[in-house]
Design an enzyme around this catalytic site. Structure first.
Site, PDB file in Angstrom:
ATOM      1  N   MET A   1       7.818   4.618   6.036  1.00 15.51           N
ATOM      2  CA  MET A   1       8.031   3.241   5.566  1.00 15.51           C
ATOM      3  C   MET A   1       9.359   3.118   4.834  1.00 15.51           C
ATOM      4  SD  MET A   1       5.657   1.533   6.856  1.00 15.51           S
ATOM      5  CE  MET A   1       6.161   0.008   6.100  1.00 15.51           C
ATOM      6  N   GLU A   2       9.763   4.159   4.142  1.00 18.75           N
ATOM      7  CA  GLU A   2      11.041   4.131   3.426  1.00 18.75           C
ATOM      8  C   GLU A   2      12.205   4.057   4.412  1.00 18.75           C
ATOM      9  OE1 GLU A   2       7.990   5.076   0.619  1.00 18.75           O
ATOM     10  OE2 GLU A   2       8.350   5.851   2.630  1.00 18.75           O
TER      11      GLU A   2
ATOM     12  N   ASP B   1      23.185 -11.447   5.763  1.00 14.81           N
ATOM     13  CA  ASP B   1      23.505 -12.252   4.580  1.00 14.81           C
ATOM     14  C   ASP B   1      25.007 -12.351   4.351  1.00 14.81           C
ATOM     15  OD1 ASP B   1      22.993 -13.649   2.047  1.00 14.81           O
ATOM     16  OD2 ASP B   1      23.688 -11.777   1.129  1.00 14.81           O
TER      17      ASP B   1
ATOM     18  N   MET C   1       0.803  -1.226   0.000  1.00 13.60           N
ATOM     19  CA  MET C   1       0.000   0.000   0.000  1.00 13.60           C
ATOM     20  C   MET C   1       0.838   1.279   0.000  1.00 13.60           C
ATOM     21  SD  MET C   1      -2.883  -1.235  -0.329  1.00 13.60           S
ATOM     22  CE  MET C   1      -3.422  -2.931  -0.255  1.00 13.60           C
ATOM     23  N   CYS C   2       2.135   1.151  -0.188  1.00 18.59           N
ATOM     24  CA  CYS C   2       3.001   2.340  -0.249  1.00 18.59           C
ATOM     25  C   CYS C   2       2.962   2.964  -1.637  1.00 18.59           C
ATOM     26  CB  CYS C   2       4.440   1.971   0.099  1.00 18.59           C
ATOM     27  SG  CYS C   2       4.693   1.697   1.851  1.00 18.59           S
ATOM     28  N   HIS C   3       3.051   4.286  -1.661  1.00 18.01           N
ATOM     29  CA  HIS C   3       3.083   5.036  -2.912  1.00 18.01           C
ATOM     30  C   HIS C   3       4.521   5.140  -3.423  1.00 18.01           C
ATOM     31  CE1 HIS C   3      -0.618   6.409  -0.963  1.00 18.01           C
ATOM     32  NE2 HIS C   3      -1.069   6.666  -2.172  1.00 18.01           N
TER      33      HIS C   3
END
Length: 164
Positions: free
Chosen positions: A116-117, A131, A75-77
Protein backbone atom coordinates in the site's frame (compact mmCIF):
# COMPACT_ATOMS: atom_id res chain seq x y z
CA UNK A 1 -12.07 -18.95 -1.78
CA UNK A 2 -9.82 -16.83 0.42
CA UNK A 3 -11.28 -15.02 3.39
CA UNK A 4 -10.96 -11.24 3.39
CA UNK A 5 -8.92 -10.34 6.47
CA UNK A 6 -10.20 -6.81 6.99
CA UNK A 7 -13.62 -7.98 8.18
CA UNK A 8 -14.47 -9.37 11.61
CA UNK A 9 -16.96 -12.15 12.38
CA UNK A 10 -19.79 -9.59 12.25
CA UNK A 11 -18.80 -8.48 8.75
CA UNK A 12 -17.50 -5.14 10.01
CA UNK A 13 -14.17 -3.54 9.20
CA UNK A 14 -11.19 -4.37 11.36
CA UNK A 15 -7.49 -3.64 11.37
CA UNK A 16 -5.71 -6.97 11.00
CA UNK A 17 -3.71 -8.07 14.05
CA UNK A 18 -0.14 -8.59 12.83
CA UNK A 19 1.41 -8.89 16.32
CA UNK A 20 2.05 -12.62 15.88
CA UNK A 21 3.84 -12.27 12.56
CA UNK A 22 7.65 -12.35 12.51
CA UNK A 23 9.61 -9.32 11.41
CA UNK A 24 11.19 -9.86 8.00
CA UNK A 25 12.61 -7.67 5.26
CA UNK A 26 9.68 -6.65 3.06
CA UNK A 27 9.75 -4.80 -0.22
CA UNK A 28 7.20 -3.64 -2.75
CA UNK A 29 7.34 -1.89 -6.09
CA UNK A 30 4.41 -0.16 -7.78
CA UNK A 31 3.90 1.82 -10.94
CA UNK A 32 1.57 4.52 -12.18
CA UNK A 33 1.73 6.88 -15.11
CA UNK A 34 0.50 10.23 -16.28
CA UNK A 35 -0.12 11.11 -19.91
CA UNK A 36 0.57 14.73 -20.81
CA UNK A 37 0.53 16.70 -24.05
CA UNK A 38 3.81 17.59 -25.75
CA UNK A 39 3.62 21.19 -24.48
CA UNK A 40 3.51 20.08 -20.83
CA UNK A 41 6.29 17.57 -21.53
CA UNK A 42 8.47 20.41 -22.84
CA UNK A 43 7.63 22.63 -19.86
CA UNK A 44 8.45 19.86 -17.36
CA UNK A 45 11.68 18.73 -19.02
CA UNK A 46 12.89 22.32 -19.42
CA UNK A 47 11.82 23.18 -15.85
CA UNK A 48 9.52 25.97 -17.01
CA UNK A 49 6.45 25.20 -14.90
CA UNK A 50 5.88 28.25 -12.71
CA UNK A 51 5.32 26.18 -9.55
CA UNK A 52 8.86 24.76 -9.73
CA UNK A 53 10.72 21.56 -10.62
CA UNK A 54 7.79 19.21 -11.20
CA UNK A 55 9.66 15.92 -10.92
CA UNK A 56 11.59 16.97 -7.81
CA UNK A 57 8.38 18.00 -6.06
CA UNK A 58 6.58 14.82 -7.22
CA UNK A 59 9.47 12.71 -5.93
CA UNK A 60 9.26 14.29 -2.48
CA UNK A 61 5.44 13.97 -2.51
CA UNK A 62 5.75 10.25 -3.29
CA UNK A 63 8.22 9.69 -0.46
CA UNK A 64 6.05 11.61 1.99
CA UNK A 65 2.95 9.69 0.90
CA UNK A 66 4.67 6.34 1.45
CA UNK A 67 5.59 7.39 4.99
CA UNK A 68 2.04 8.59 5.75
CA UNK A 69 -0.01 5.87 4.06
CA UNK A 70 -1.36 4.67 7.40
CA UNK A 71 -2.88 8.14 7.95
CA UNK A 72 -5.02 8.08 4.80
CA UNK A 73 -5.80 4.38 4.17
CA UNK A 74 -7.96 3.35 7.16
CA UNK A 75 -6.80 -0.25 7.72
CA UNK A 76 -3.08 0.28 7.10
CA UNK A 77 -0.62 -0.04 9.96
CA UNK A 78 1.99 2.60 10.75
CA UNK A 79 5.17 1.09 9.34
CA UNK A 80 8.79 2.06 9.96
CA UNK A 81 9.79 2.74 6.35
CA UNK A 82 13.46 1.96 5.79
CA UNK A 83 13.74 3.23 2.21
CA UNK A 84 11.74 4.75 -0.64
CA UNK A 85 12.94 5.34 -4.18
CA UNK A 86 10.81 7.10 -6.78
CA UNK A 87 11.92 7.01 -10.43
CA UNK A 88 10.55 8.52 -13.62
CA UNK A 89 10.76 7.36 -17.22
CA UNK A 90 9.35 9.23 -20.23
CA UNK A 91 7.78 7.20 -23.04
CA UNK A 92 6.05 8.00 -26.30
CA UNK A 93 2.28 8.19 -25.99
CA UNK A 94 -0.46 8.74 -28.50
CA UNK A 95 -0.09 11.49 -31.09
CA UNK A 96 1.25 14.71 -29.50
CA UNK A 97 1.45 13.10 -26.05
CA UNK A 98 4.10 11.65 -23.76
CA UNK A 99 3.62 9.20 -20.91
CA UNK A 100 5.60 9.55 -17.72
CA UNK A 101 5.96 6.22 -15.93
CA UNK A 102 6.38 6.59 -12.17
CA UNK A 103 7.86 3.72 -10.17
CA UNK A 104 8.18 3.49 -6.40
CA UNK A 105 10.24 0.95 -4.49
CA UNK A 106 9.58 0.76 -0.75
CA UNK A 107 11.40 -1.27 1.90
CA UNK A 108 10.87 -2.04 5.57
CA UNK A 109 11.76 -4.56 8.23
CA UNK A 110 8.54 -5.42 9.96
CA UNK A 111 5.59 -7.73 10.37
CA UNK A 112 3.42 -6.40 7.54
CA UNK A 113 4.08 -5.56 3.92
CA UNK A 114 4.55 -2.27 2.11
CA UNK A 115 2.39 -2.78 -0.98
CA UNK A 116 0.00 0.00 0.00
CA UNK A 117 2.91 2.35 0.68
CA UNK A 118 4.32 1.79 -2.81
CA UNK A 119 0.90 2.23 -4.44
CA UNK A 120 0.24 5.38 -2.43
CA UNK A 121 3.66 6.78 -3.35
CA UNK A 122 3.13 6.50 -7.11
CA UNK A 123 -0.43 7.81 -6.80
CA UNK A 124 0.68 10.88 -4.86
CA UNK A 125 3.52 11.54 -7.30
CA UNK A 126 1.12 11.40 -10.27
CA UNK A 127 -1.41 13.64 -8.51
CA UNK A 128 1.34 16.13 -7.69
CA UNK A 129 2.36 16.31 -11.34
CA UNK A 130 -1.27 16.88 -12.28
CA UNK A 131 -1.61 19.61 -9.65
CA UNK A 132 1.53 21.41 -10.78
CA UNK A 133 0.56 21.31 -14.47
CA UNK A 134 -3.24 21.70 -14.43
CA UNK A 135 -3.05 25.44 -15.17
CA UNK A 136 -1.62 24.52 -18.59
CA UNK A 137 -3.97 21.60 -19.38
CA UNK A 138 -6.53 19.76 -17.28
CA UNK A 139 -6.78 16.89 -19.79
CA UNK A 140 -3.91 14.84 -18.35
CA UNK A 141 -4.68 11.16 -17.73
CA UNK A 142 -3.44 9.30 -14.65
CA UNK A 143 -3.07 5.52 -14.59
CA UNK A 144 -3.08 2.65 -14.70
CA UNK A 145 -1.69 2.16 -11.19
CA UNK A 146 -0.61 -1.31 -10.13
CA UNK A 147 1.68 -3.43 -7.96
CA UNK A 148 4.76 -4.72 -9.79
CA UNK A 149 6.11 -6.98 -7.06
CA UNK A 150 6.29 -7.65 -3.35
CA UNK A 151 8.70 -9.72 -1.33
CA UNK A 152 9.02 -10.82 2.27
CA UNK A 153 6.72 -12.18 4.88
CA UNK A 154 6.08 -15.74 5.94
CA UNK A 155 2.35 -16.33 5.50
CA UNK A 156 2.06 -15.07 1.93
CA UNK A 157 4.34 -15.79 -0.99
CA UNK A 158 6.26 -13.28 -3.02
CA UNK A 159 4.41 -11.71 -5.92
CA UNK A 160 5.64 -10.56 -9.32
CA UNK A 161 3.26 -9.16 -11.91
CA UNK A 162 3.52 -10.73 -15.32
CA UNK A 163 4.15 -7.88 -17.72
CA UNK A 164 2.70 -7.97 -21.23
Amino acid sequence: MEKLTHFNNEGRAQMVDVSGKPETVRTAAARSSIEVNDHIYELITNQQIKKGDVLAVAQVAGIMAAKKTWEIIPMCHPIPIKGVNISFDWMEGSENHKILEITAEVKTVGNTGVEMEALTAVSAAALTIYDMCKAVDKGMIIGPTYLIEKTGGVSSSDYRREME
